[in-house]
Design a protein around this motif. Structure first.
Motif, short mmCIF file in Angstrom:
data_model
loop_
_atom_site.label_atom_id
_atom_site.label_comp_id
_atom_site.label_asym_id
_atom_site.label_seq_id
_atom_site.Cartn_x
_atom_site.Cartn_y
_atom_site.Cartn_z
N PRO A 7 -15.70 -5.54 -7.24
CA PRO A 7 -14.36 -4.95 -7.37
C PRO A 7 -13.28 -5.96 -7.02
O PRO A 7 -13.41 -6.74 -6.08
N ARG A 8 -12.23 -5.95 -7.80
CA ARG A 8 -11.09 -6.81 -7.50
C ARG A 8 -10.28 -6.18 -6.36
O ARG A 8 -10.22 -4.97 -6.22
N ILE A 9 -9.65 -7.04 -5.58
CA ILE A 9 -8.86 -6.60 -4.43
C ILE A 9 -7.47 -7.21 -4.54
O ILE A 9 -7.33 -8.42 -4.75
N ALA A 10 -6.45 -6.37 -4.39
CA ALA A 10 -5.06 -6.84 -4.38
C ALA A 10 -4.46 -6.61 -3.00
O ALA A 10 -4.72 -5.58 -2.37
N LEU A 11 -3.65 -7.54 -2.55
CA LEU A 11 -2.85 -7.36 -1.34
C LEU A 11 -1.40 -7.22 -1.80
O LEU A 11 -0.85 -8.13 -2.42
N VAL A 12 -0.80 -6.08 -1.52
CA VAL A 12 0.56 -5.77 -1.94
C VAL A 12 1.42 -5.55 -0.71
O VAL A 12 1.17 -4.62 0.07
N THR A 13 2.44 -6.38 -0.51
CA THR A 13 3.31 -6.21 0.64
C THR A 13 4.38 -5.15 0.35
O THR A 13 4.81 -4.97 -0.78
N GLY A 30 -6.23 1.24 -12.31
CA GLY A 30 -6.92 0.29 -13.18
C GLY A 30 -8.20 -0.28 -12.59
O GLY A 30 -8.75 -1.25 -13.12
N GLY A 31 -8.65 0.29 -11.46
CA GLY A 31 -9.92 -0.13 -10.88
C GLY A 31 -9.84 -1.19 -9.81
O GLY A 31 -10.86 -1.79 -9.46
N VAL A 32 -8.65 -1.41 -9.26
CA VAL A 32 -8.45 -2.46 -8.24
C VAL A 32 -8.35 -1.82 -6.86
O VAL A 32 -7.63 -0.83 -6.67
N ASP A 33 -9.07 -2.35 -5.88
CA ASP A 33 -8.92 -1.93 -4.49
C ASP A 33 -7.67 -2.60 -3.90
O ASP A 33 -7.23 -3.64 -4.39
N VAL A 34 -7.12 -2.01 -2.84
CA VAL A 34 -5.81 -2.46 -2.37
C VAL A 34 -5.77 -2.58 -0.85
O VAL A 34 -6.20 -1.68 -0.12
#
Length: 256
Positions: A7-13, A30-34
């Motif tokens: 799984p792709r992981i995004a860091l969003v501030t 869209g299937g991205v972990d956060v």
């Protein structure tokens, strides 16, 4: 690099509200972990986590003041720890530098304290937070920085804010150049006027201002948070791997 089954992981501030929250939710859809950050309102952040988890993705909320660069080393350690404990990974895929603060002040009345706040949050914060997190970003990953339509067109009262966003656009090109060897793409998203609580919520809550801005926008309205969240999610989609160093304005055609 992330494999197709990882799984792709995004860091969003700044993802507990507004554009950051919409971005986190659209990425999750869209299937991205956060991994999302918040400054003060943990309840809002945890509500966003629950909404992401309800969509079938994993999420974690971490406290962060992007105006306090002295905290970035410890924050990077926390990100590293949560990656290991929740995902059994040492890296994440996408960094979205979204957190910000609005200041409206005519040039002649802008105080040094206001200027310093904008520098620390928007320019210094983006620069040194990205630097601190860079070892945790996957080779082949992506970075999206947040600018503003105000870096292209002008409205009195935003000289200091827009100057910081102009700096972000230059920084983006330099990061794209310097990180290209790792396959990391770096782009800027530049929103126009959006109905949020940003800057006191004037665009959302002042009908006269809202109508005025809609009148100089080709699409005939001001933006909504999801207009930006969807744009960021699209920018991070697999089909945009070859785009880097670009400024993408998402303003509905303001001031054309």
């Amino acid at each position: 690099m992330t494999t197709p089954t990882t799984p792709r992981i995004a860091l969003v501030t700044g993802a507990s509200r507004g554009l950051g929250r919409s971005t986190a939710l659209k990425l999750a859809a869209g299937g991205v972990d956060v991994i999302l950050t918040y400054k003060d309102n943990e309840a809002q952040a945890q509500a966003a986590v629950r909404e992401i988890e309800a969509a079938g993705r994993r999420a974690v909320a971490l406290q962060l003041d992007v105006g306090d660069s002295g905290s970035f080393g410890a924050f990077a350690d926390r990100v590293k720890a949560v990656l290991a404990s929740r995902w059994q990974r040492g890296h994440f895929d996408y960094l979205v530098n979204n957190a910000g603060v609005g200041v409206f002040a005519p040039f002649a009345q802008t105080s040094e304290a206001q200027f310093d706040l904008l520098v620390n949050v928007h320019l210094k914060g983006t620069f040194f937070l990205t630097q601190a997190l860079l070892p945790l970003i996957e080779d082949g990953g992506r970075i999206v920085n947040t600018s503003s339509g105000l870096a292209r067109f002008t409205f009195p009262g935003y000289a200091a804010y827009a100057a910081m966003k102009g700096g972000i656009e230059v920084l983006t090109r330099y990061l794209a150049k310097e990180l290209g060897a790792r396959g990391i793409s770096v782009n800027t998203i530049a929103p126009g006027a959006i109905e949020t609580d940003f800057g006191g919520g004037a665009v959302r809550d002042n009908p006269q201002l809202n109508a005025q801005l809609a009148g100089v926008t080709s699409m005939g309205r001001v933006g909504l948070p999801d207009d930006i969240g969807e744009a960021v999610a699209t920018l991070l989609a697999d089909g945009n791997r070859w785009m880097t160093g670009q400024r993408i304005e998402v303003s509905g055609g303001m001031m054309l």
